[in-house]
Design a protein around this motif. Structure first.
Motif, short mmCIF file in Angstrom:
data_model
loop_
_atom_site.label_atom_id
_atom_site.label_comp_id
_atom_site.label_asym_id
_atom_site.label_seq_id
_atom_site.Cartn_x
_atom_site.Cartn_y
_atom_site.Cartn_z
N ASP A 23 23.10 21.92 -0.89
CA ASP A 23 24.64 22.60 -1.00
C ASP A 23 24.35 23.58 -2.30
N LYS A 24 23.28 23.31 -3.32
CA LYS A 24 23.30 23.89 -4.64
C LYS A 24 22.01 24.72 -4.67
N TYR A 25 21.13 24.72 -3.97
CA TYR A 25 19.65 25.19 -4.05
C TYR A 25 19.98 26.94 -3.98
N SER A 26 19.31 27.49 -4.94
CA SER A 26 19.26 28.99 -4.98
C SER A 26 17.97 29.50 -5.07
N GLN A 27 17.57 30.30 -4.21
CA GLN A 27 16.15 31.04 -4.49
C GLN A 27 16.45 32.14 -5.48
N ILE A 28 17.45 32.64 -5.65
CA ILE A 28 17.73 33.57 -7.10
C ILE A 28 17.32 32.79 -8.21
N ILE A 29 17.76 31.69 -8.36
CA ILE A 29 17.52 30.78 -9.59
C ILE A 29 16.19 30.64 -9.65
N THR A 30 15.46 30.14 -8.50
CA THR A 30 14.16 29.78 -8.65
C THR A 30 13.36 31.17 -9.00
N GLU A 31 13.48 32.23 -8.55
CA GLU A 31 12.75 33.58 -8.68
C GLU A 31 13.08 34.00 -10.22
N GLN A 32 14.31 33.98 -10.73
CA GLN A 32 14.57 34.45 -11.95
C GLN A 32 13.81 33.63 -12.93
N PHE A 33 13.73 32.23 -12.73
CA PHE A 33 12.87 31.41 -13.57
C PHE A 33 11.31 31.84 -13.57
N PHE A 34 10.95 31.86 -12.41
CA PHE A 34 9.24 31.86 -12.31
C PHE A 34 8.86 33.51 -12.53
N ASN A 35 9.91 34.52 -12.51
CA ASN A 35 9.42 35.87 -12.82
C ASN A 35 9.20 36.01 -14.32
N ARG A 36 9.85 35.07 -14.97
CA ARG A 36 9.47 35.36 -16.54
C ARG A 36 8.45 34.05 -17.25
N VAL A 37 7.72 33.40 -16.32
CA VAL A 37 6.72 32.48 -16.53
C VAL A 37 5.41 33.21 -16.52
N LYS A 38 4.54 33.06 -17.70
CA LYS A 38 3.19 33.78 -17.60
C LYS A 38 2.06 32.82 -17.39
#
Length: 203
Positions: free
Chosen positions: A188-203
């Motif tokens: 009920d809490k999973y968010s793909q937006i949260i996932t992508e916002q995090f990984f977008n800024r990982v180098k």
């Protein structure tokens, strides 16, 4: 197949951590044994995580929870503070777990289902593991393929989870290697937006 089996094991470990925190177990242990659970500063954790990936640009909405060797691999576990969603970067070193090619066709779904069957008699386990969607996002200077999954969880306070698994490639000298990216939360809490916002800024 033996290495891929560890991916399911990693998912189960992440789920166990989510479930344990959801019933207040982590706070209970910290209260009883505070000296053993003093958390290092974010600066120290960011420094320790450099051999897995560069997390220095992640938003303040997220924090590095732990750097560790999980199932023999170097890993960094992070958390989205508001939702409790867990995010993992796993550096398997010389071992090839999965590749970008595995996301073509039904190969990944078949492998994960076969591996999950090997955990059928574990106390904490996944059932009815299903790949629900595939796509791509940007991280580590490249476009990576991902697969969304959902599964029932046995013997945790949460009964159903959703998550994502992805693969990024990197060069180690002349060798091409892979890093595994994983996210999971209560269904009920999973968010793909949260996932992508995090990984977008990982180098």
């Amino acid at each position: 197949m033996g290495c891929l089996k560890k991916i399911i094991g990693l998912i189960i470990l992440v789920l166990a951590f989510i479930g344990f925190k959801s019933i207040g177990g982590w706070d209970f242990i910290k209260d009883k044994l505070p000296s053993l659970f003093e958390k290092p500063s974010q600066e120290a954790l960011l420094e320790k995580s450099k051999d897995v990936a560069d997390f220095t640009d992640i938003s303040e909405e997220y924090e590095i929870d732990k750097t560790a060797n999980i199932l023999g691999f170097k890993a960094v576990l992070a958390e989205h503070k508001a939702s409790g969603q867990k995010l993992v970067v796993l550096n398997p070193g010389k071992k090839e777990l999965i590749t970008k090619k595995d996301f073509d066709g039904e190969s990944l779904s078949k492998k994960l289902s076969e591996l999950n069957e090997k955990f059928a008699y574990q106390f904490i386990r996944l059932e009815n593991l299903e790949i629900t969607k595939k796509g791509n996002f940007s991280t580590m200077g490249q476009t990576v393929p991902y697969a969304r999954f959902e599964a029932d969880v046995v013997n945790l306070p949460i009964s159903k989870i959703q998550g994502m698994i992805a693969v990024a490639e990197f060069k180690d000298g002349k060798e091409q290697k892979n890093k595994i990216l994983l996210a999971a939360n209560d269904s009920d809490k999973y968010s793909q937006i949260i996932t992508e916002q995090f990984f977008n800024r990982v180098k």
